[in-house]
Motif scaffolding. Structure first.
Motif, short mmCIF file in Angstrom:
data_model
loop_
_atom_site.label_atom_id
_atom_site.label_comp_id
_atom_site.label_asym_id
_atom_site.label_seq_id
_atom_site.Cartn_x
_atom_site.Cartn_y
_atom_site.Cartn_z
N THR A 165 0.83 -1.20 0.00
CA THR A 165 0.00 0.00 0.00
C THR A 165 0.87 1.25 0.00
OG1 THR A 165 -0.17 0.03 2.42
CG2 THR A 165 -1.87 -1.17 1.21
N ARG A 166 0.26 2.36 -0.44
CA ARG A 166 0.99 3.62 -0.62
C ARG A 166 0.18 4.80 -0.09
NH1 ARG A 166 1.89 0.26 -4.85
NH2 ARG A 166 4.07 -0.07 -5.46
N GLY B 45 2.67 8.49 -3.27
CA GLY B 45 3.15 7.32 -4.00
C GLY B 45 4.14 6.49 -3.22
N ARG B 46 4.54 6.96 -2.04
CA ARG B 46 5.50 6.21 -1.23
C ARG B 46 4.86 4.92 -0.72
NH1 ARG B 46 8.17 7.76 4.70
NH2 ARG B 46 9.19 5.74 4.97
N ALA B 47 5.56 3.80 -0.86
CA ALA B 47 5.09 2.53 -0.32
C ALA B 47 5.31 2.52 1.19
CB ALA B 47 5.83 1.36 -0.96
N VAL B 48 4.25 2.18 1.94
CA VAL B 48 4.33 2.26 3.40
C VAL B 48 3.98 0.94 4.10
CG1 VAL B 48 3.95 4.75 3.52
CG2 VAL B 48 1.98 3.19 3.49
N GLU B 49 3.57 -0.05 3.33
CA GLU B 49 3.19 -1.34 3.97
C GLU B 49 3.39 -2.48 2.99
OE1 GLU B 49 -0.86 -3.78 5.20
OE2 GLU B 49 -0.89 -2.00 3.93
N PHE B 50 4.01 -3.55 3.46
CA PHE B 50 4.11 -4.79 2.70
C PHE B 50 3.59 -5.90 3.61
CE2 PHE B 50 6.93 -8.48 1.37
CZ PHE B 50 6.17 -8.80 0.26
N THR B 51 2.46 -6.48 3.24
CA THR B 51 1.80 -7.46 4.09
C THR B 51 1.50 -8.75 3.34
OG1 THR B 51 0.77 -5.83 5.55
CG2 THR B 51 -0.29 -7.97 5.44
#
Length: 247
Positions: A213-214, A218-224
């Protein structure tokens, strides 16, 4: 429900499968609605004219199908499937509350670390970046529904001890609540550990979801990476036409 009566020897099908079929028909027709409790095994036995052992076998068959579930001390209930739209970015907690259920969480890990190469690539961050590693079982109305393992840059979160049920609410307090994202969904089978955490049988169907999620910049802030119970969730996608097909 008096038409649950089973006709012995009608078609050579075992009695418990006949009764399971009758129950399934009632559920699919709406005569028994999701969330309803079934009558007791004794009452069902009297209605259908079969033994309680046969009733129990039929119920267990429908539990294995994911149509019924047992609640300790309360009885057997018709399972309510959850429809979640694939095109909407929402949190588990807010979805549960919209269904009128209380969200809950069992934390397995909540710590700081450095990302793996894969995690760093997904988040577009240097490998030396400090991240929060968050592992939890998600519950709704006390029922375990999903396992989530999230990696979030540490600067996108408040102190880890202040994170409650909702990760997105915590990210929002730091000004990094996600607004867009991409995710992949694939069907799989539960491992022994996953089955134990979710309260299902080993090799039960699950949905594996990978999400990035971003924020608006546009910065990616979550990798789940998540594992959702396949007997409880339907992923729904709205389809639109792309114009007239060529002749």
């Amino acid at each position: 429900m008096r038409d649950l009566l089973v006709t012995r020897g009608a078609d050579g099908t075992p009695l418990y499968l006949q009764f399971a079929r009758n129950l399934r028909d009632h559920i699919e027709s709406g005569a028994i609605t999701p969330g309803d409790a079934l009558p007791s095994e004794r009452d069902l036995s009297e209605m259908a004219g079969i033994s309680r052992v046969t009733v129990r076998k039929a119920i267990e068959a429908l539990i294995d199908e994911g149509m019924l579930f047992r609640r300790q001390g309360s009885g057997t209930f018709v399972l309510r499937r959850i429809e979640t739209p694939a095109s909407v970015l929402s949190s588990f907690s807010s979805d549960a509350r919209l269904r009128g259920e209380d969200p809950g969480v069992f934390w397995m890990i909540k710590s700081y670390a450095q990302p793996t190469e894969e995690e760093a690539a997904a988040l577009s961050i240097p490998p030396s970046t400090r991240v929060a590693r968050l592992g939890r079982v998600r519950l709704s109305a006390g029922e375990p529904l999903a396992i989530e393992h999230a990696v979030v840059p540490a600067d996108c979160l408040p102190d880890l001890t202040s994170i409650g049920d909702s990760l997105y609410e915590a990210m929002g307090r730091s000004g990094f609540r996600p607004v867009t994202g991409t995710q992949r969904v694939r069907a799989s089978l539960a491992t022994p550990t996953e089955a134990g955490l979710l309260g299902v049988q080993q090799n039960s169907e699950v949905l594996r979801i990978e999400r990035v999620t971003r924020v608006e910049s546009g910065r990616a802030v979550e990798f789940t990476r998540s594992v959702y119970r396949g007997d409880r969730y339907d992923i729904v996608t709205e389809l639109r036409g792309i114009g007239a097909e060529p002749d």
